[in-house]
Design a protein around this motif. Structure first.
Motif, PDB file in Angstrom:
ATOM      1  N   LYS A 162      46.524  38.820  41.213  1.00  0.00           N
ATOM      2  CA  LYS A 162      45.481  38.845  40.185  1.00  0.00           C
ATOM      3  C   LYS A 162      44.901  40.236  40.004  1.00  0.00           C
ATOM      4  O   LYS A 162      44.427  40.582  38.913  1.00  0.00           O
ATOM      5  CB  LYS A 162      44.384  37.838  40.523  1.00  0.00           C
ATOM      6  N   ILE A 163      44.933  41.055  41.078  1.00  0.00           N
ATOM      7  CA  ILE A 163      44.455  42.435  40.948  1.00  0.00           C
ATOM      8  C   ILE A 163      45.401  43.225  40.042  1.00  0.00           C
ATOM      9  O   ILE A 163      44.976  43.959  39.143  1.00  0.00           O
ATOM     10  CB  ILE A 163      44.341  43.111  42.329  1.00  0.00           C
ATOM     11  N   ALA A 166      44.831  42.243  36.496  1.00  0.00           N
ATOM     12  CA  ALA A 166      43.627  42.823  35.921  1.00  0.00           C
ATOM     13  C   ALA A 166      43.900  44.245  35.428  1.00  0.00           C
ATOM     14  O   ALA A 166      43.454  44.643  34.335  1.00  0.00           O
ATOM     15  CB  ALA A 166      42.497  42.824  36.952  1.00  0.00           C
ATOM     16  N   TYR A 167      44.643  45.017  36.208  1.00  0.00           N
ATOM     17  CA  TYR A 167      45.020  46.365  35.783  1.00  0.00           C
ATOM     18  C   TYR A 167      45.916  46.308  34.541  1.00  0.00           C
ATOM     19  O   TYR A 167      45.783  47.123  33.620  1.00  0.00           O
ATOM     20  CB  TYR A 167      45.751  47.098  36.902  1.00  0.00           C
ATOM     21  N   MET A 169      45.998  43.984  32.244  1.00  0.00           N
ATOM     22  CA  MET A 169      45.174  43.638  31.082  1.00  0.00           C
ATOM     23  C   MET A 169      44.417  44.864  30.589  1.00  0.00           C
ATOM     24  O   MET A 169      44.342  45.128  29.378  1.00  0.00           O
ATOM     25  CB  MET A 169      44.193  42.521  31.445  1.00  0.00           C
ATOM     26  N   ALA A 170      43.863  45.631  31.527  1.00  0.00           N
ATOM     27  CA  ALA A 170      43.129  46.849  31.158  1.00  0.00           C
ATOM     28  C   ALA A 170      44.060  47.820  30.435  1.00  0.00           C
ATOM     29  O   ALA A 170      43.689  48.430  29.425  1.00  0.00           O
ATOM     30  CB  ALA A 170      42.537  47.505  32.399  1.00  0.00           C
ATOM     31  N   VAL A 202      49.654  37.781  31.313  1.00  0.00           N
ATOM     32  CA  VAL A 202      48.539  38.444  30.625  1.00  0.00           C
ATOM     33  C   VAL A 202      48.957  39.721  29.891  1.00  0.00           C
ATOM     34  O   VAL A 202      48.157  40.289  29.147  1.00  0.00           O
ATOM     35  CB  VAL A 202      47.403  38.792  31.614  1.00  0.00           C
TER      36      VAL A 202
END
Length: 254
Positions: A162-163, A166-167, A169-170, A202
């Motif tokens: 998930k980390i 998140a990157y 997605m950013a 994502v």
């Protein structure tokens, strides 16, 4: 500037074809004869890739020998018809004659130099050399490799997909069209299919995965999880590595 390489990569992705990035570290092939030999071997290996799209990556984690990098690119360009993409570890990795460059931001580095400053220094060179820029979020997974060390990276744990997501997605929100999940050259562990699948859920762009890919079983699991491209490097440098690589390529299926 026409985005020829990116267009071909997107076409492969859309058609369900996997891209195989053949990583040539110019520091490990320091002489002209060595580069010419690997060029011949890569060209022969690419003939077995009926359902795959081969691309040559030239670079490395340190990229300290700019002249060696330049020589390697020129020889590879002359000896093969494969697309050649730069994978620079620093601004010294920006050299002419390649078709394109992974214009990377090491997003999980703790040193801002590798996130934006090297890019600002390198951008004028990319423009001057008329290299096609492929905007790439570069993420180091795990620790202890050269990429992790030189890039001052805060490695994302292998069991924390998930980390990485998140990157990714950013990166997408910032307009980057490529994400490269990198376990590092010679990594003992490869990026997990679970992490690839989580990032894929994502991120809509082109997803590359590299480090520790030494078997068709591993390659197929990453492709099935959603990887658009696999980076193979260390295997090619080992004794008998080309034979192993050729056998692996024949076994890779969608």
């Amino acid at each position: 500037m026409r985005n020829k390489v990116e267009t071909r990569l997107k076409k492969c992705k859309k058609g369900g074809k996997t891209t195989i990035f053949l990583l040539v570290d110019s520091e490990n092939f320091s002489t002209t004869s060595n580069v010419e030999k690997i060029a011949r071997e890569l060209l022969n290996a690419s003939k077995n890739m009926k359902n795959l799209f081969p691309v040559i990556l030239v670079g490395g984690s340190s990229a300290t020998d700019q002249m060696g990098m330049d020589r390697a690119v020129r020889i590879l360009r002359k000896k093969t018809k494969l697309p050649i993409v730069l994978f620079p570890g620093n601004i010294t990795g920006v050299v002419p004659k390649a078709h394109a460059i992974l214009f990377t931001s090491l997003m999980n580095s703790e040193n801002p130099y590798y996130i934006t400053q090297a890019q600002a220094l390198g951008a004028p060179l990319v423009r001057k050399m008329k290299l096609e820029a492929l905007p790439t979020a570069y993420l180091i997974i795990g620790e202890g490799t050269s990429a992790w060390f030189f890039g001052n990276a805060r490695g994302i744990p292998f069991d924390k997909p998930k980390i990485a997501a998140a990157y990714a997605m950013a990166a997408q929100y910032m307009g980057m069209r490529f994400v490269y999940l990198e376990a590092g050259s010679g990594a003992k562990q490869n990026v997990t299919p679970e992490m690839v699948q989580t990032v894929r859920s994502v991120f809509d762009g082109f997803l590359m995965v590299g480090g520790g890919i030494r078997s068709a079983k591993t390659a197929n699991s990453l492709i099935k999880a959603g990887a658009d491209g696999l980076v193979i490097g260390t295997l090619l440098e080992q004794t008998g590595g080309l034979k192993k690589f050729t056998e692996m390529v024949k076994s890779i299926q969608k």
